[in-house]
Structure formats: structure tokens, C-alpha cells
Enzyme design. Structure first.
Site, mmCIF file in Angstrom:
data_model
loop_
_atom_site.group_PDB
_atom_site.id
_atom_site.type_symbol
_atom_site.label_atom_id
_atom_site.label_comp_id
_atom_site.label_asym_id
_atom_site.label_seq_id
_atom_site.Cartn_x
_atom_site.Cartn_y
_atom_site.Cartn_z
ATOM 1 N N THR A 50 0.641 -1.264 0.125
ATOM 2 C CA THR A 50 0.018 0.105 0.066
ATOM 3 C C THR A 50 0.895 1.313 -0.023
ATOM 4 O OG1 THR A 50 -1.610 -1.252 1.316
ATOM 5 C CG2 THR A 50 -1.951 1.132 1.276
ATOM 6 N N TYR A 137 6.043 -12.746 3.382
ATOM 7 C CA TYR A 137 4.789 -12.567 2.729
ATOM 8 C C TYR A 137 4.607 -13.314 1.381
ATOM 9 C CZ TYR A 137 0.892 -9.315 1.010
ATOM 10 O OH TYR A 137 -0.535 -9.007 0.456
ATOM 11 N N LYS A 162 2.910 -14.066 6.248
ATOM 12 C CA LYS A 162 1.589 -13.263 5.834
ATOM 13 C C LYS A 162 1.178 -13.890 4.541
ATOM 14 C CE LYS A 162 -0.012 -8.846 4.689
ATOM 15 N NZ LYS A 162 0.325 -7.381 4.128
ATOM 16 N N ILE A 208 -9.107 -20.963 10.855
ATOM 17 C CA ILE A 208 -8.203 -21.700 10.631
ATOM 18 C C ILE A 208 -6.928 -21.380 11.386
ATOM 19 C CG2 ILE A 208 -8.895 -22.495 8.470
ATOM 20 C CD1 ILE A 208 -6.473 -21.019 7.305
#
Length: 312
Positions: A50, A137, A162, A208
Site C-alpha cells: 500500500t 509475505y 503473511k 483456521i
């Protein structure tokens, strides 16, 4: 660092503001980061997706990370995005260390596709000798298998994963493999939902065992981001559903209208909120006037839900 406490959602991923002369608007960045911390986020992830990491020059990257670290002033941890090819990512990580970041988010390698084993080697190469905790990530061309995700625990610098792929079954396999492995770091290893507009899938990921998530909404409407997170925590399904229907689902539909809107819509929304963050850099494109009007309507609809709840 207690990662489970640090990564309480919604996590902030600030924008990188640009001035009219295409330089980083440092004063706007400071105001933006201050707003994010004041709103109550538990961690700031600066110069990530972002924050247009890929659009920043090296000096600009250092300026952004340094400004964020000084503004936050230790109130919450600051993670900096790190990425590119292996050598460039190592240099970027060294810059993050030098600028005072508390940790880094390792973005996928540039362009090159590989196997899960190759991605694991890339991660190990980049984080070798890192004094900072690293969250990996997983998205796009950086895909791990359960076995390679478990192998991350043998890299002491890597503290979390992530997920930006959205394959719930595969992520369940990874979480279960790590948690039941008996590895001494298994219980403390962190998992995050990193999908665009992650609130849409927060329930499914929570089921989960992935309770933490990044929130692009926090960058322009922290009131809505925190209201959703509280409703989720408190089991207020009615409010969760109302915010999904009125705000988050329409926002995601608009986001999907044009490639790159996951960033440029967030920046347009911040401008609507009065923050002079400037334009996105290419190859991202600005939203059309029609889409900006629709964006304003969607944000207003989300706040109307909160106002209606408060009135009752």
C-alpha cells in the site's frame, strides 16, 4: 517482541504521500502515520504494498522508514517492506536496520518464478545475518508448501508468515503442519491474513487459526476498520454483516474493477478524507471521477451503519 500481541488487527499499512514535484511529502507522511498510531493500531507496516514500495528509490525508501520510525517514537513496532531480487533485498533490509525499523516484511522476489524450495532458499539468502525479525509475505510468485513453511522455523530471523494467496485449504495445511510439528518455535510463530480488503476473509482465516490481518481500510477510515475488528472480536455478527454488505463488499467490487485499484483507491479515499497524499506513481492508474464518487458513497454508507448502530 510478543508477535501475537503486536499483530492484533487491524494492522496499519500507511500510504506514501507524494508532493506536486513528485518527491515524498514528508510532512504529510508524518501526519498520516501519527493518525494511524493515534487511531489505535498495534503495528505500522511502512513502505509495503500500500505504501508503493516498488515505486520508491533507495533514498526515498530510507526517508519514508526514518520518518515513520521517528513519528511512531516507540509507541508501536514499525515494520518496513523489503523486496526485489536477493541482493537488492539484502541491501534494503540493511537500510531498514540503519533507519531504525523494528522488523521487516519480506515481499516476493522480483519477476522470477520458482519452486517452494527455491523461494525458501531466497528467503534464507535475504535474511541471513539479519538482526531484525522478518515476516515473509506469501503471494504472487512466492508460494510455500507446508514443508517449506515449516522449514522457515529453522531460520531464527523469520517470525511469521503473511498470506496473500487466499487458498484457505493450503493455508490450513500450513498452519496445522507448523502448530503440530513439535518445533520449539511452533507456538510463537505468527500467521497473518494479507489479502486485499482482508476484512472480507477475516472470519474464514480466523476459523483456521489466523486471527491477524492487514487493513488497507485503516489507511483512510480507521474508525470503520476498528469498528469491524471489535465486532468480529465480540461476536457481533449483525454488525459484521452490515459492514460487509454496505461497505466492504462494495469496496472490494470497486477495487476489482481496475488492476492496481487495491492501492490507488486507498490513496483516493485518503484524499477524500482530507489527507494530501498526492497521486499514485506509474504503472498504477488513478481512479476515474465516477469511481471516486462511488468510493465516497461507499465510505458514507459504512459510516451510516455505525451511526445507525449508535442511534439504537
Amino acid at each position: 517482541m510478543d508477535l501475537h500481541a503486536v499483530l492484533t488487527p487491524p494492522l496499519s499499512f500507511p500510504l506514501t504521500p507524494f508532493a506536486e514535484d513528485d518527491t515524498v511529502a514528508a510532512d504529510v507522511l508524518v501526519a498520516h502515520v501519527e493518525q494511524q498510531v493515534a487511531a489505535g493500531t498495534s503495528a505500522v507496516f511502512v513502505a509495503c504494498g500500500t505504501g508503493e514500495f516498488s515505486a520508491l528509490g533507495r533514498d526515498e525508501y530510507r526517508e519514508v522508514v526514518t520518518a515513520a520510525v521517528k513519528t511512531v517514537a516507540g509507541r508501536v513496532p514499525v515494520f518496513a517492506g523489503v523486496g526485489g531480487g536477493p541482493a537488492a533485498a539484502r541491501e534494503c533490509l540493511a537500510d531498514a536496520v540503519d533507519c531504525g525499523a523494528d522488523g521487516v516484511l519480506l515481499l516476493p522476489p522480483y519477476l522470477v518464478s520458482s519452486t517452494p524450495e527455491g523461494i525458501l532458499r531466497h528467503i534464507a539468502y535475504v535474511v541471513a545475518d539479519s538482526p531484525l525479525p522478518v515476516i515473509v509475505y506469501q503471494r504472487a510468485n512466492a508460494r510455500l508448501s507446508p514443508a517449506t513453511a515449516l522449514a522457515l522455523l529453522d531460520l531464527p530471523q523469520v517470525v511469521g508468515l503473511k498470506d496473500g494467496l487466499g487458498d484457505i485449504e493450503q493455508m490450513q495445511r500450513i498452519v496445522a503442519t507448523v502448530r503440530t510439528s513439535g518445533h520449539p518455535r511452533a507456538a510463537g510463530f505468527a500467521f497473518l491474513n494479507g489479502l486485499p480488503t482482508a476484512e472480507l476473509t477475516a472470519r474464514a482465516y480466523r476459523a483456521i487459526g489466523v486471527g491477524s490481518y492487514s487493513s488497507a481500510v485503516h489507511a483512510f477510515a480507521p474508525d470503520l476498520a476498528h469498528a469491524f475488528a471489535r465486532a468480529l472480536d465480540e461476536g457481533d455478527d449483525a454488525l459484521v454483516d452490515q459492514l460487509l454488505a454496505a461497505f466492504l463488499l462494495p469496496l472490494a467490487e470497486l477495487r476489482d474493477a481496475v488492476p492496481g485499484y487495491a492501492v490507488s483507491l486507498v490513496k483516493a479515499a485518503a484524499r477524500l478524507e482530507g489527507l494530501a497524499v498526492g497521486p499514485v506513481r506509474p504503472p498504477l492508474v488513478e481512479p476515474t471521477e465516477e469511481h471516486v464518487r462511488e468510493l465516497a458513497r461507499i465510505i458514507a454508507a459504512g459510516r451510516a451503519v455505525l451511526a445507525g448502530r449508535a442511534a439504537r
